[in-house]
Design a protein around this motif. Sequence first.
Motif, short mmCIF file in Angstrom:
data_model
loop_
_atom_site.label_atom_id
_atom_site.label_comp_id
_atom_site.label_asym_id
_atom_site.label_seq_id
_atom_site.Cartn_x
_atom_site.Cartn_y
_atom_site.Cartn_z
N ALA A 75 0.85 -1.32 0.00
CA ALA A 75 0.08 -0.03 -0.02
C ALA A 75 0.98 1.14 0.16
CB ALA A 75 -0.90 0.08 1.23
N GLY A 76 2.12 1.18 0.35
CA GLY A 76 2.73 2.45 0.61
C GLY A 76 4.23 2.31 1.36
N SER A 77 4.36 3.19 1.92
CA SER A 77 5.65 3.30 2.74
C SER A 77 5.28 4.29 4.04
CB SER A 77 6.92 3.83 2.05
OG SER A 77 8.28 3.85 2.66
N THR A 78 6.23 4.37 5.13
CA THR A 78 6.21 5.14 6.15
C THR A 78 7.51 4.72 7.04
OG1 THR A 78 4.86 5.83 8.29
CG2 THR A 78 5.22 3.13 7.94
N ARG A 79 7.62 5.64 8.04
CA ARG A 79 9.05 5.40 8.39
C ARG A 79 9.25 6.04 10.00
NH1 ARG A 79 13.20 9.02 4.88
NH2 ARG A 79 11.64 8.55 3.46
N PHE A 80 10.01 5.65 10.86
CA PHE A 80 10.30 6.14 12.00
C PHE A 80 11.63 7.11 11.52
CE2 PHE A 80 8.94 2.45 14.30
CZ PHE A 80 8.03 2.98 15.04
N GLY A 81 11.89 8.42 12.02
CA GLY A 81 12.90 9.12 11.40
C GLY A 81 13.06 10.01 12.57
N LEU A 82 14.36 10.74 12.11
CA LEU A 82 15.10 11.71 13.14
C LEU A 82 15.11 11.09 14.59
CD1 LEU A 82 13.32 14.97 11.84
CD2 LEU A 82 15.63 13.99 11.38
N ILE A 83 15.42 9.85 14.52
CA ILE A 83 15.47 9.18 15.76
C ILE A 83 16.46 9.70 16.85
CG2 ILE A 83 15.81 6.75 17.08
CD1 ILE A 83 14.57 5.56 14.28
N HIS A 84 16.34 10.18 18.02
CA HIS A 84 17.38 10.70 19.02
C HIS A 84 17.38 9.82 20.17
CE1 HIS A 84 19.73 13.15 21.51
NE2 HIS A 84 19.88 13.90 20.38
N TRP A 85 18.47 8.92 20.10
CA TRP A 85 18.41 7.61 21.09
C TRP A 85 18.47 8.29 22.49
CZ3 TRP A 85 16.58 3.25 20.06
CH2 TRP A 85 16.43 2.77 18.48
N LYS A 86 19.46 9.28 22.66
CA LYS A 86 19.80 9.97 24.24
C LYS A 86 18.47 10.59 24.62
CE LYS A 86 22.54 13.09 26.61
NZ LYS A 86 23.65 14.31 26.48
N ASN A 87 17.80 11.43 23.77
CA ASN A 87 16.68 12.20 24.16
C ASN A 87 15.42 11.40 24.34
OD1 ASN A 87 18.07 14.59 24.58
ND2 ASN A 87 17.84 15.33 22.67
N LYS A 88 15.46 10.07 23.76
CA LYS A 88 14.27 9.31 23.52
C LYS A 88 13.08 9.66 22.83
CE LYS A 88 15.87 5.61 25.84
NZ LYS A 88 15.50 4.40 25.39
N VAL A 89 13.32 10.44 21.50
CA VAL A 89 12.41 11.20 20.65
C VAL A 89 12.48 10.56 19.37
CG1 VAL A 89 11.56 13.42 19.80
CG2 VAL A 89 12.37 13.21 22.28
N LEU A 90 11.42 10.38 18.73
CA LEU A 90 11.63 10.16 17.28
C LEU A 90 10.38 10.78 16.40
CD1 LEU A 90 9.32 7.71 16.56
CD2 LEU A 90 11.22 6.22 17.74
N HIS A 91 10.36 10.89 15.22
CA HIS A 91 9.12 11.18 14.59
C HIS A 91 8.64 10.08 13.70
CE1 HIS A 91 10.80 15.78 14.17
NE2 HIS A 91 11.28 15.08 15.09
N ILE A 92 7.25 10.02 13.57
CA ILE A 92 6.96 9.07 12.57
C ILE A 92 6.16 10.08 11.34
CG2 ILE A 92 4.75 7.74 12.03
CD1 ILE A 92 4.95 6.97 15.19
N GLY A 93 6.68 9.57 10.25
CA GLY A 93 6.08 10.29 9.11
C GLY A 93 6.58 9.60 7.88
N TRP A 94 6.85 10.72 6.77
CA TRP A 94 7.21 10.34 5.49
C TRP A 94 6.26 9.14 5.07
CZ3 TRP A 94 10.60 10.67 9.54
CH2 TRP A 94 11.39 11.61 9.48
N THR A 95 4.92 9.21 5.62
CA THR A 95 4.06 8.37 5.01
C THR A 95 3.23 8.67 3.92
OG1 THR A 95 3.87 7.80 7.54
CG2 THR A 95 1.80 7.15 6.21
N TRP A 96 3.08 7.48 3.03
CA TRP A 96 2.28 7.65 1.73
C TRP A 96 1.79 6.42 1.64
CZ3 TRP A 96 4.58 5.10 -2.28
CH2 TRP A 96 5.98 4.74 -2.19
N ILE A 97 0.57 6.32 1.39
CA ILE A 97 -0.39 5.06 1.08
C ILE A 97 -1.24 5.37 -0.23
CG2 ILE A 97 -0.35 4.09 3.25
CD1 ILE A 97 -3.10 5.11 3.63
N GLY A 98 -1.22 4.23 -1.17
CA GLY A 98 -2.06 4.60 -2.40
C GLY A 98 -3.67 5.14 -2.15
N HIS A 99 -4.13 5.75 -3.11
CA HIS A 99 -5.33 6.34 -3.04
C HIS A 99 -6.31 5.40 -2.57
CE1 HIS A 99 -4.18 10.24 -4.00
NE2 HIS A 99 -3.55 9.87 -5.36
#
Length: 188
Positions: A75-99
């Motif tokens: 259906a598409g793609s997504t990811r965890f990104g900008l993963i900051h292991w020390k601060n324990k913060v990450l982003h969920i994004g770069w998500t795209w799925i077909g119409h």
Amino acid sequence: MIVLENNYVRLEPLSLENYTHLLEIAQEKDLIAYSPSDISSPDKLLDYVKLALGGVDHKTTLPFIIYDKRKAQYAGSTRFGLIHWKNKVLHIGWTWIGHAFQGTGLNTHMKFLMLQYAFEILEFEKVEFRIDERNQKSRKAVEKLGATLEGILRKDTLMNDGFRRSTCCYGILKNEWPDIKTTIFKGF
């Protein structure tokens, strides 16, 4: 290799071997209109995948290919990104799925799996989402997940057409996750 799945969706690591399942979907009109990325041709999709995979070795990204188990299709793609292991913060994004997969609940199921993994397995303190201010559909979807608008970065991202977008920053804190899990994701 991390695989996240439930009865509706399977998130497998994106790779140079499986990204070709997304070639047709990536060609759909206006699929990532609010993204500074470009996946509009096979070469551009390959570059997109290589960039996503580049962060895996540095442990700053974890990209997935999305498989809709009900439709038995990628259906598409997504990811965890900008993963900051020390601060324990990450982003969920770069998500795209077909119409054809939008509005089916697929996105909610995959976001549940990703949030659950981030908070319960990785034990991160915060998950962030960054969305083009103009993208009302994605903003509403993230708000329905229980994310809080924390602010707007004004004209911070240059788009492919030369437009400078403003980016909405949303977040969910670890201590908010139990309530979100039992109210928003009731029955998951």
